[in-house]
Design an enzyme around this catalytic site. Sequence first.
Site, PDB file in Angstrom:
ATOM      1  N   LEU A 127       0.850  -1.194   0.000  1.00 21.98           N
ATOM      2  CA  LEU A 127       0.000   0.000   0.000  1.00 21.98           C
ATOM      3  C   LEU A 127       0.887   1.245   0.000  1.00 21.98           C
ATOM      4  O   LEU A 127       2.101   1.165   0.157  1.00 21.98           O
ATOM      5  CB  LEU A 127      -0.913  -0.019   1.231  1.00 21.98           C
ATOM      6  CG  LEU A 127      -1.936  -1.159   1.247  1.00 21.98           C
ATOM      7  CD1 LEU A 127      -2.571  -1.298   2.630  1.00 21.98           C
ATOM      8  CD2 LEU A 127      -3.010  -0.920   0.187  1.00 21.98           C
TER       9      LEU A 127
ATOM     10  N   THR B 264       2.506   5.700  -5.168  1.00 23.47           N
ATOM     11  CA  THR B 264       3.784   6.255  -5.624  1.00 23.47           C
ATOM     12  C   THR B 264       4.516   6.916  -4.469  1.00 23.47           C
ATOM     13  O   THR B 264       5.713   6.731  -4.277  1.00 23.47           O
ATOM     14  CB  THR B 264       3.525   7.305  -6.736  1.00 23.47           C
ATOM     15  OG1 THR B 264       2.913   6.638  -7.841  1.00 23.47           O
ATOM     16  CG2 THR B 264       4.812   7.963  -7.192  1.00 23.47           C
ATOM     17  N   CYS B 265       3.784   7.697  -3.669  1.00 21.92           N
ATOM     18  CA  CYS B 265       4.403   8.495  -2.610  1.00 21.92           C
ATOM     19  C   CYS B 265       5.269   7.631  -1.687  1.00 21.92           C
ATOM     20  O   CYS B 265       6.454   7.901  -1.498  1.00 21.92           O
ATOM     21  CB  CYS B 265       3.306   9.202  -1.810  1.00 21.92           C
ATOM     22  SG  CYS B 265       3.891   9.939  -0.289  1.00 21.92           S
TER      23      CYS B 265
ATOM     24  N   LYS C 121      13.013  11.248  -0.126  1.00 18.75           N
ATOM     25  CA  LYS C 121      13.453  11.984   1.074  1.00 18.75           C
ATOM     26  C   LYS C 121      14.507  11.183   1.837  1.00 18.75           C
ATOM     27  O   LYS C 121      15.432  11.754   2.417  1.00 18.75           O
ATOM     28  CB  LYS C 121      12.277  12.303   1.996  1.00 18.75           C
ATOM     29  CG  LYS C 121      11.734  13.709   1.841  1.00 18.75           C
ATOM     30  CD  LYS C 121      10.855  13.939   0.638  1.00 18.75           C
ATOM     31  CE  LYS C 121      11.465  14.385  -0.613  1.00 18.75           C
ATOM     32  NZ  LYS C 121      10.536  14.516  -1.739  1.00 18.75           N
TER      33      LYS C 121
ATOM     34  N   ILE D 273      10.966  17.045  -9.431  1.00 19.44           N
ATOM     35  CA  ILE D 273      11.649  15.747  -9.424  1.00 19.44           C
ATOM     36  C   ILE D 273      13.085  15.899  -9.900  1.00 19.44           C
ATOM     37  O   ILE D 273      14.026  15.384  -9.274  1.00 19.44           O
ATOM     38  CB  ILE D 273      10.883  14.732 -10.311  1.00 19.44           C
ATOM     39  CG1 ILE D 273       9.537  14.399  -9.673  1.00 19.44           C
ATOM     40  CG2 ILE D 273      11.724  13.468 -10.521  1.00 19.44           C
ATOM     41  CD1 ILE D 273       8.698  13.393 -10.436  1.00 19.44           C
TER      42      ILE D 273
ATOM     43  N   GLU E  88      16.272  22.371 -19.182  1.00 17.45           N
ATOM     44  CA  GLU E  88      14.914  22.879 -18.930  1.00 17.45           C
ATOM     45  C   GLU E  88      14.509  23.764 -20.096  1.00 17.45           C
ATOM     46  O   GLU E  88      15.239  24.676 -20.464  1.00 17.45           O
ATOM     47  CB  GLU E  88      14.889  23.662 -17.610  1.00 17.45           C
ATOM     48  CG  GLU E  88      13.658  24.504 -17.368  1.00 17.45           C
ATOM     49  CD  GLU E  88      12.346  23.726 -17.421  1.00 17.45           C
ATOM     50  OE1 GLU E  88      12.213  22.721 -16.707  1.00 17.45           O
ATOM     51  OE2 GLU E  88      11.448  24.129 -18.208  1.00 17.45           O
TER      52      GLU E  88
ATOM     53  N   ALA F 143      12.290  13.738 -16.395  1.00 16.95           N
ATOM     54  CA  ALA F 143      11.332  14.194 -15.367  1.00 16.95           C
ATOM     55  C   ALA F 143      10.602  15.410 -15.911  1.00 16.95           C
ATOM     56  O   ALA F 143      10.883  16.543 -15.546  1.00 16.95           O
ATOM     57  CB  ALA F 143      12.064  14.533 -14.072  1.00 16.95           C
TER      58      ALA F 143
ATOM     59  N   ARG G 246       3.911  14.601 -14.922  1.00 21.60           N
ATOM     60  CA  ARG G 246       3.166  13.365 -14.684  1.00 21.60           C
ATOM     61  C   ARG G 246       1.766  13.487 -15.295  1.00 21.60           C
ATOM     62  O   ARG G 246       1.266  14.590 -15.514  1.00 21.60           O
ATOM     63  CB  ARG G 246       3.076  13.079 -13.170  1.00 21.60           C
ATOM     64  CG  ARG G 246       4.445  12.838 -12.556  1.00 21.60           C
ATOM     65  CD  ARG G 246       4.373  12.492 -11.082  1.00 21.60           C
ATOM     66  NE  ARG G 246       3.683  11.249 -10.811  1.00 21.60           N
ATOM     67  CZ  ARG G 246       4.252  10.033 -10.877  1.00 21.60           C
ATOM     68  NH1 ARG G 246       5.524   9.914 -11.192  1.00 21.60           N
ATOM     69  NH2 ARG G 246       3.553   8.954 -10.612  1.00 21.60           N
TER      70      ARG G 246
ATOM     71  N   HIS H 183      12.663  32.818  19.537  1.00 22.93           N
ATOM     72  CA  HIS H 183      13.983  33.229  19.085  1.00 22.93           C
ATOM     73  C   HIS H 183      15.023  32.286  19.677  1.00 22.93           C
ATOM     74  O   HIS H 183      14.930  31.972  20.876  1.00 22.93           O
ATOM     75  CB  HIS H 183      14.276  34.663  19.558  1.00 22.93           C
ATOM     76  CG  HIS H 183      15.668  35.106  19.233  1.00 22.93           C
ATOM     77  ND1 HIS H 183      16.039  35.472  17.953  1.00 22.93           N
ATOM     78  CD2 HIS H 183      16.782  35.200  20.012  1.00 22.93           C
ATOM     79  CE1 HIS H 183      17.325  35.808  17.968  1.00 22.93           C
ATOM     80  NE2 HIS H 183      17.795  35.653  19.198  1.00 22.93           N
TER      81      HIS H 183
END
Length: 463
Positions: free
Chosen positions: A40, A43-44, A53, A182, A201, A268, A271, A442
């Site tokens: 389960l 993709t994440c 990450k 990505i 790009e 990339a 999607r 602070h």
Amino acid sequence: MTEFDLDVLVIGGGPGGYVAAIRAAQLGLRTACVESRDRLGGTCLNVGCIPSKAMLHASELYDAAASGALAKLGMKVTAELDLDTMHAQRRQTVDQLTGGIEFLFKKNKVEWLKGRAAFAGPDSVAIGERIVRARHIVIATGSSHVDLPGVAIDQQIVVDSTGALELPKVPKHLVVIGGGVIGLELGSVWRRLGADVTVVEMLDQVLPGFDGDVRKEAGKIFRKQGFALKLGFKLAALEVTAGAAALTLEPVGGGAAESLTADAVLVAVGRRPNVEGLQLEKAGLSVNARGQIEVDDDLRTSAPNIWAIGDVAPGPMLAHKAEDEGIAVAETIANQRRVIDHRLIPSVVYTSPEIAGVGLTEEAARERGAVKVGRFPILANSRAKANHEPDGFVKVIADADTDEVLGVWCIASVAGTMIAQACQAMEFGALSEDIAYTCHAHPTHSEALKEAAMAVRGQAIHI
Ligand code: NAI
């Protein structure tokens, strides 16, 4: 033949689908979730947010050691890369988190139906030989990477984001096609581990959709880190021979083509929604020009009992948007109507520094009417200074008449965490003055957001 009689059937077990299923079950609805992967989390959890990450975190620590940043803080270390162990900790994190969702399904009595779902009719779905009928069906099938014409992903030399997580050795030269989220995150991983990274790009700046100042500043920071940015170029040809790729790049505005060679190429370029094989037509549904399933404010499709959430529906393709929609759709089905405000969904790029924003860009806000903008450089934030993190700024965009906060943009080491404060303030309809007069601990990076809000009226203290 009807095998099940469910209140809610969710198609897809990613952050949208699994959250919808758990929330529906919490609300007392008899719920099942169809998922074809053997784990389960979609993709994440399996090949997206979470493993990237894990690699970003590990590679950042390696880079701090290898680049001499730790030595500058008084720690002499010799960095030696053990890529196999780095991959193993990533896989372990994924195993633990996906296993956690399976546990949550059991705890909440959500049934996991393993297989691929296709509509058999307006209130029924086929999963292999089984036909499942449900009062409500939630489509949460997510998205897949977009292919570039003529470019075959072999997951060896030419990889998508999934393959880029699994490279068995550090490429000497990685070319990334697409300067979006990505490309910059996974490009960062391999640059930190020692690759030369070129990002191609087609637009004149990286990170489309982000605030203009943020895009410019991000480009500068990535170049300073060693990225080669080929802005305004697109891929014209790619040839793969034994162990290497030859690329031809074309300037978008015309001019001479350029050649590059690489031992890995990451594609990339966006999607697209996953609708293939769903047999939407059997439920009387179709897709819009972008391949998405249109929904109304309640996330309801044109069929009264069918709903769509996450990447397959319009809006930003982000896990947290899908999760929020998952909760909203379950509550709406249970007659507790909740509407998601797409304007308040934050975007975060988990590079170093992180890049985050919520609400309108300055360009969009100015198109809407007169604005006041407060800006505060991270260099002037004492905590960032103590941590030797000079790069970035925070920007607060407010309506010139009402002072309502319209957008907040942030480049800072912990921008992804800082932006939550801006989301919450905007959810409550905050004025920039509200943020300026909220006491911030602070020394924290968050004080930069307070100072940017103070700067809206020219009242920042530390600049
Ligand atoms: P993206 O849409 O963010 O960026 C794709 C980039 O490729 C754009 O800058 C586009 O101009 C460029 N491009 C398109 N065709 C090109 C060509 N032929 N040559 C050169 N450049 C070209 O898409 P990306 O990075 O693939 O991410 C996909 C989705 O996943 C996005 O919606 C993103 O928000 C989401 N995502 C979010 C993450 C996060 O929130 N941290 C992490 C990873 C993905």
